[in-house]
Write an enzyme that holds these catalytic residues in place. Structure first.
Site, PDB file in Angstrom:
ATOM      1  N   LYS A 194       0.870  -1.188   0.000  1.00  0.00           N
ATOM      2  CA  LYS A 194       0.000   0.000   0.000  1.00  0.00           C
ATOM      3  C   LYS A 194       0.902   1.231   0.000  1.00  0.00           C
ATOM      4  O   LYS A 194       1.523   1.570   1.012  1.00  0.00           O
ATOM      5  CB  LYS A 194      -0.870  -0.017   1.252  1.00  0.00           C
ATOM      6  CG  LYS A 194      -2.141   0.809   1.216  1.00  0.00           C
ATOM      7  CD  LYS A 194      -2.014   2.288   0.985  1.00  0.00           C
ATOM      8  CE  LYS A 194      -1.776   3.093   2.238  1.00  0.00           C
ATOM      9  NZ  LYS A 194      -1.675   4.558   1.942  1.00  0.00           N
ATOM     10  N   GLY A 246       7.076   4.789   8.130  1.00  0.00           N
ATOM     11  CA  GLY A 246       6.264   5.999   8.229  1.00  0.00           C
ATOM     12  C   GLY A 246       6.477   6.653   9.569  1.00  0.00           C
ATOM     13  O   GLY A 246       7.524   6.487  10.185  1.00  0.00           O
ATOM     14  N   SER A 247       5.459   7.366  10.021  1.00  0.00           N
ATOM     15  CA  SER A 247       5.618   8.164  11.238  1.00  0.00           C
ATOM     16  C   SER A 247       5.560   7.286  12.484  1.00  0.00           C
ATOM     17  O   SER A 247       4.964   6.209  12.477  1.00  0.00           O
ATOM     18  CB  SER A 247       4.522   9.219  11.287  1.00  0.00           C
ATOM     19  OG  SER A 247       3.270   8.569  11.284  1.00  0.00           O
ATOM     20  N   THR A 248       6.161   7.790  13.551  1.00  0.00           N
ATOM     21  CA  THR A 248       6.150   7.053  14.820  1.00  0.00           C
ATOM     22  C   THR A 248       4.717   6.924  15.338  1.00  0.00           C
ATOM     23  O   THR A 248       4.341   5.881  15.883  1.00  0.00           O
ATOM     24  CB  THR A 248       7.065   7.781  15.829  1.00  0.00           C
ATOM     25  OG1 THR A 248       8.389   7.730  15.288  1.00  0.00           O
ATOM     26  CG2 THR A 248       7.060   7.122  17.193  1.00  0.00           C
ATOM     27  N   GLY A 251       3.149   4.126  13.515  1.00  0.00           N
ATOM     28  CA  GLY A 251       3.869   2.914  13.926  1.00  0.00           C
ATOM     29  C   GLY A 251       3.349   2.381  15.263  1.00  0.00           C
ATOM     30  O   GLY A 251       3.172   1.180  15.448  1.00  0.00           O
ATOM     31  N   GLU A 268       9.877   1.008  10.570  1.00  0.00           N
ATOM     32  CA  GLU A 268      10.922   2.008  10.301  1.00  0.00           C
ATOM     33  C   GLU A 268      10.264   3.368  10.461  1.00  0.00           C
ATOM     34  O   GLU A 268       9.457   3.767   9.619  1.00  0.00           O
ATOM     35  CB  GLU A 268      11.451   1.855   8.862  1.00  0.00           C
ATOM     36  CG  GLU A 268      12.037   0.488   8.548  1.00  0.00           C
ATOM     37  CD  GLU A 268      13.408   0.244   9.164  1.00  0.00           C
ATOM     38  OE1 GLU A 268      14.015   1.207   9.678  1.00  0.00           O
ATOM     39  OE2 GLU A 268      13.859  -0.915   9.135  1.00  0.00           O
ATOM     40  N   CYS A 302      13.865  10.626   6.637  1.00  0.00           N
ATOM     41  CA  CYS A 302      13.711  10.163   8.018  1.00  0.00           C
ATOM     42  C   CYS A 302      14.998  10.351   8.806  1.00  0.00           C
ATOM     43  O   CYS A 302      14.976  10.666   9.983  1.00  0.00           O
ATOM     44  CB  CYS A 302      13.293   8.706   8.022  1.00  0.00           C
ATOM     45  SG  CYS A 302      14.365   7.700   7.002  1.00  0.00           S
ATOM     46  N   GLU A 399      10.210  15.794  15.428  1.00  0.00           N
ATOM     47  CA  GLU A 399      10.542  15.655  14.009  1.00  0.00           C
ATOM     48  C   GLU A 399       9.683  16.634  13.198  1.00  0.00           C
ATOM     49  O   GLU A 399       8.471  16.677  13.364  1.00  0.00           O
ATOM     50  CB  GLU A 399      10.247  14.225  13.533  1.00  0.00           C
ATOM     51  CG  GLU A 399      10.650  14.014  12.080  1.00  0.00           C
ATOM     52  CD  GLU A 399      10.281  12.638  11.532  1.00  0.00           C
ATOM     53  OE1 GLU A 399       9.143  12.183  11.781  1.00  0.00           O
ATOM     54  OE2 GLU A 399      11.109  12.033  10.838  1.00  0.00           O
TER      55      GLU A 399
HETATM   56  P1  NAP Z   1       2.602   8.190   7.824  1.00  0.00           P
HETATM   57  O1  NAP Z   1       1.615   9.263   7.868  1.00  0.00           O
HETATM   58  O2  NAP Z   1       2.837   7.389   9.059  1.00  0.00           O
HETATM   59  O3  NAP Z   1       2.197   7.236   6.630  1.00  0.00           O
HETATM   60  C1  NAP Z   1       2.957   6.137   6.206  1.00  0.00           C
HETATM   61  C2  NAP Z   1       2.061   5.170   5.466  1.00  0.00           C
HETATM   62  O4  NAP Z   1       1.106   4.592   6.374  1.00  0.00           O
HETATM   63  C3  NAP Z   1       1.229   5.807   4.363  1.00  0.00           C
HETATM   64  O5  NAP Z   1       1.087   4.882   3.311  1.00  0.00           O
HETATM   65  C4  NAP Z   1      -0.089   6.040   5.083  1.00  0.00           C
HETATM   66  O6  NAP Z   1      -1.172   6.193   4.220  1.00  0.00           O
HETATM   67  C5  NAP Z   1      -0.207   4.789   5.909  1.00  0.00           C
HETATM   68  N1  NAP Z   1      -1.087   4.888   7.069  1.00  0.00           N
HETATM   69  C6  NAP Z   1      -1.608   5.999   7.661  1.00  0.00           C
HETATM   70  N2  NAP Z   1      -2.364   5.650   8.735  1.00  0.00           N
HETATM   71  C7  NAP Z   1      -2.322   4.286   8.818  1.00  0.00           C
HETATM   72  C8  NAP Z   1      -2.876   3.343   9.726  1.00  0.00           C
HETATM   73  N3  NAP Z   1      -3.623   3.695  10.777  1.00  0.00           N
HETATM   74  N4  NAP Z   1      -2.607   2.025   9.526  1.00  0.00           N
HETATM   75  C9  NAP Z   1      -1.826   1.634   8.507  1.00  0.00           C
HETATM   76  N5  NAP Z   1      -1.284   2.485   7.614  1.00  0.00           N
HETATM   77  C10 NAP Z   1      -1.512   3.811   7.771  1.00  0.00           C
HETATM   78  O7  NAP Z   1       4.034   8.729   7.412  1.00  0.00           O
HETATM   79  P2  NAP Z   1       4.350   9.708   6.201  1.00  0.00           P
HETATM   80  O8  NAP Z   1       3.909  11.062   6.609  1.00  0.00           O
HETATM   81  O9  NAP Z   1       3.880   9.140   4.913  1.00  0.00           O
HETATM   82  O10 NAP Z   1       5.935   9.631   6.152  1.00  0.00           O
HETATM   83  C11 NAP Z   1       6.741  10.412   6.932  1.00  0.00           C
HETATM   84  C12 NAP Z   1       7.269   9.640   8.129  1.00  0.00           C
HETATM   85  O11 NAP Z   1       7.949   8.460   7.695  1.00  0.00           O
HETATM   86  C13 NAP Z   1       8.298  10.426   8.898  1.00  0.00           C
HETATM   87  O12 NAP Z   1       8.043  10.307  10.282  1.00  0.00           O
HETATM   88  C14 NAP Z   1       9.612   9.736   8.544  1.00  0.00           C
HETATM   89  O13 NAP Z   1      10.625   9.885   9.495  1.00  0.00           O
HETATM   90  C15 NAP Z   1       9.182   8.327   8.379  1.00  0.00           C
HETATM   91  N6  NAP Z   1      10.142   7.566   7.559  1.00  0.00           N
HETATM   92  C16 NAP Z   1      10.953   6.646   8.162  1.00  0.00           C
HETATM   93  C17 NAP Z   1      11.885   5.924   7.420  1.00  0.00           C
HETATM   94  C18 NAP Z   1      12.773   4.923   8.075  1.00  0.00           C
HETATM   95  O14 NAP Z   1      13.368   4.131   7.333  1.00  0.00           O
HETATM   96  N7  NAP Z   1      12.906   4.888   9.380  1.00  0.00           N
HETATM   97  C19 NAP Z   1      11.986   6.139   6.038  1.00  0.00           C
HETATM   98  C20 NAP Z   1      11.148   7.081   5.443  1.00  0.00           C
HETATM   99  C21 NAP Z   1      10.223   7.785   6.224  1.00  0.00           C
HETATM  100  P3  NAP Z   1      -1.525   7.702   3.704  1.00  0.00           P
HETATM  101  O15 NAP Z   1      -0.412   8.106   2.826  1.00  0.00           O
HETATM  102  O16 NAP Z   1      -2.783   7.566   2.999  1.00  0.00           O
HETATM  103  O17 NAP Z   1      -1.620   8.533   4.962  1.00  0.00           O
END
Ligand code: NAP
Ligand code: MG
Length: 489
Positions: A194, A246-248, A251, A268, A302, A399
């Protein structure tokens, strides 16, 4: 070609003639369905949503919205393909498919780079030179492991897990999909992915490549949608593993949802990484490393070096050189090959960054932004420095995920170790010094999954990546990335 000289805050810079990458060779459909069981399948809700170019807000395509019925279809297809085909196939045969994906992606590298830039707002130089080649290399690397798993895990019996549910963020859309799909396939698992809602297009292009590579139907399925689509995947009973980047905040929700189930997980998550400049650092290289560490990909990284720590005796020089360098950065059309800083990924993300900038000002920090004109019509944010921040400042602790850098100073190495580790996150760190002994001292004491010395933001498929503390658990990349997709007996 350089056009004319301009002088900004005493810094002479050249204005370059536009050098836009062409979009003539890309092939984008108006509407994308889900890719399930080797076919393009209409969403059961009948609903689609727009994906836009954040540099000009123009619609690029519409994409299917996936609900729990679509997820169920995809998981069933993945289970069938796992049982009947993929888990039974000789590993050397699986490797051939994965190599084929890598080669087809390479052949279409320009198309992937342009679509990534259009959909995400990141500069073409990065999608062309970083995202796409690294994504191809991940497929090549894991293809190599597929028939050598007994060497990866000597004296152990290696079994695949089954169906992997994978959820990716918007900052490195294709690369994150590659990080997840390649090791899963190499170890004999099937996949439902997804992608993020604002950047689904390169994952859908990858579906085309996977189709052209002749992968058996159902081995890789791609279902687009919002957060609730991701949640439906997490909560599906027949998924064996969740790989989430994605975001903490999300997560933590996922970890709660899978508690008490048999699902394996790698998370991650976010970061607030320290970039540390010691007094014997090569200053000019360090300044370049600071810029690369946080302003690369508009700070949508990230592991961005978003907390800068400079040893007091060189702080003034480093800050002066950094300001000088910011004045020469080109902010503009991400499709232009001269551009250093492209567009912020979405309206919502720009609002978050602006909120943090306001908090920084309200908390009394000193802000610096170069004198630059922002392009009109899209979502842009200038590179921003905050000085006079405290360890407890919101900007130091949280962050931001944008081009905003906090700057603190320190006197001793022990002090900077304490300050750098005083964070809920532990994803990455950077150290700049002339002495190997100082590097080794710091690398053993900093709580960070990845530590770069005299460089920053360097990635390689052979090298594991992942965090400590609230930056998540599990590793992607390298041998470690394989173990996340196997049972060892
Ligand atoms: P996000 O809002 O957590 O979204 C990540 C993914 O999860 C998206 O596909 C999102 O869909 C989906 N999602 C949202 N709510 C969900 C739920 N309740 N259950 C399952 N999936 C759900 O993060 P983001 O804003 O896209 O990305 C930024 C974050 O990613 C930052 O915190 C960054 O540090 C982190 N990141 C970490 C790494 C690493 O390797 N550690 C690498 C890259 C990014 P939608 O797009 O539709 O919301
Ligand atoms: Mg988009």
């Amino acid at each position: 070609m350089a056009k004319k000289q301009t002088k900004k805050e005493g810094v002479v810079t050249w204005d370059y003639s536009p050098a836009p990458e062409s979009t003539g060779h890309i092939n984008l459909k108006k509407q994308y369905d889900h890719y399930i069981d080797g076919k393009w399948v209409k969403p059961s809700s009948g609903k689609y949503f727009d994906t836009i170019n954040p540099a000009n807000k123009e619609k690029l395509a519409e994409v299917a919205y996936g609900n729990d019925k679509d997820i169920d279809k995809a998981v069933k297809a993945a289970r069938k393909a796992y049982k009947n085909v993929w888990s039974k196939m000789a590993p050397s045969e699986r490797a051939k498919y994965i190599y084929r994906i890598a080669r087809l992606m390479q052949e279409r590298a320009r198309e992937f780079a342009v679509i990534e830039t259009l959909d995400a707002g990141k500069v073409i130089r990065e999608s062309r030179d970083v995202d796409v080649p690294l994504a191809c290399n991940h497929f090549f690397y894991y293809a190599g492991w597929a028939d050598k798993l007994e060497y990866a895990f000597p004296n152990r019996k290696v079994e695949s897990l089954g169906v992997a549910g994978q959820i990716t963020p918007w900052n490195f859309p294709l690369l994150m999909a590659a990080w997840k799909i390649a090791p899963a396939l190499a170890t004999g698992n099937t996949v439902v992915l997804k992608p993020a809602e604002t950047t689904p297009l390169t994952a859908l292009k990858l579906a085309e490549v996977i189709h052209d590579a002749g992968l058996p139907p159902g081995v890789v399925n791609i279902v687009t949608g919002y957060g609730d689509t991701g949640a439906a995947l997490v909560n599906h009973d027949d998924v064996d593993k969740i790989a989430f980047t994605g975001s903490t905040g999300v997560g933590k929700i996922i970890q709660k949802e899978i508690a008490g189930t048999n699902k394996k997980a790698t998370l991650e998550l976010g970061g607030k990484s320290a970039n540390i400049i010691l007094d014997d650092a090569p200053i000019d290289q360090a300044v370049e490393g600071i810029v690369n560490g946080i302003f690369f990909n508009q700070g949508h990284v990230c592991c961005a070096g978003s907390r800068l720590f400079i040893q007091e005796s060189v702080a003034e020089t480093v800050i002066e050189k950094l300001k000088h360098r910011l004045n020469s950065l080109i902010i503009g059309d991400p499709m232009d090959k001269n551009t250093d800083i492209g567009a912020i990924n979405s309206k919502a993300q720009l609002a978050t960054i602006d909120k943090y900038i306001k908090i920084g000002i309200d908390e009394g920090a000193t802000m610096y932004q170069p004198d630059c004109k922002l392009p009109k019509g899209g979502y842009f944010c200038p590179p921003t420095l905050f000085m006079d921040v405290a360890q407890s400042s919101t900007l130091v602790q949280e962050e931001i995920f944008g081009p905003v850098l906090t700057i603190q100073t320190f006197r001793t190495v022990d002090e900077v170790i304490q300050k750098a580790n005083n964070s809920p996150y532990g994803l990455a760190a950077g150290i700049w010094t002339d002495k190997g002994s100082r590097i080794f001292n710091l690398t053993t004491k900093l709580n960070a999954g990845v530590i770069w010395a005299n460089t920053y933001n360097k990635f390689d498929p052979t090298s594991p990546f992942g965090g400590y503390k609230e930056s998540g658990f599990g590793r992607e990349g390298g041998l470690h990335g394989l173990s996340a997709y196997v049972k060892l007996k």
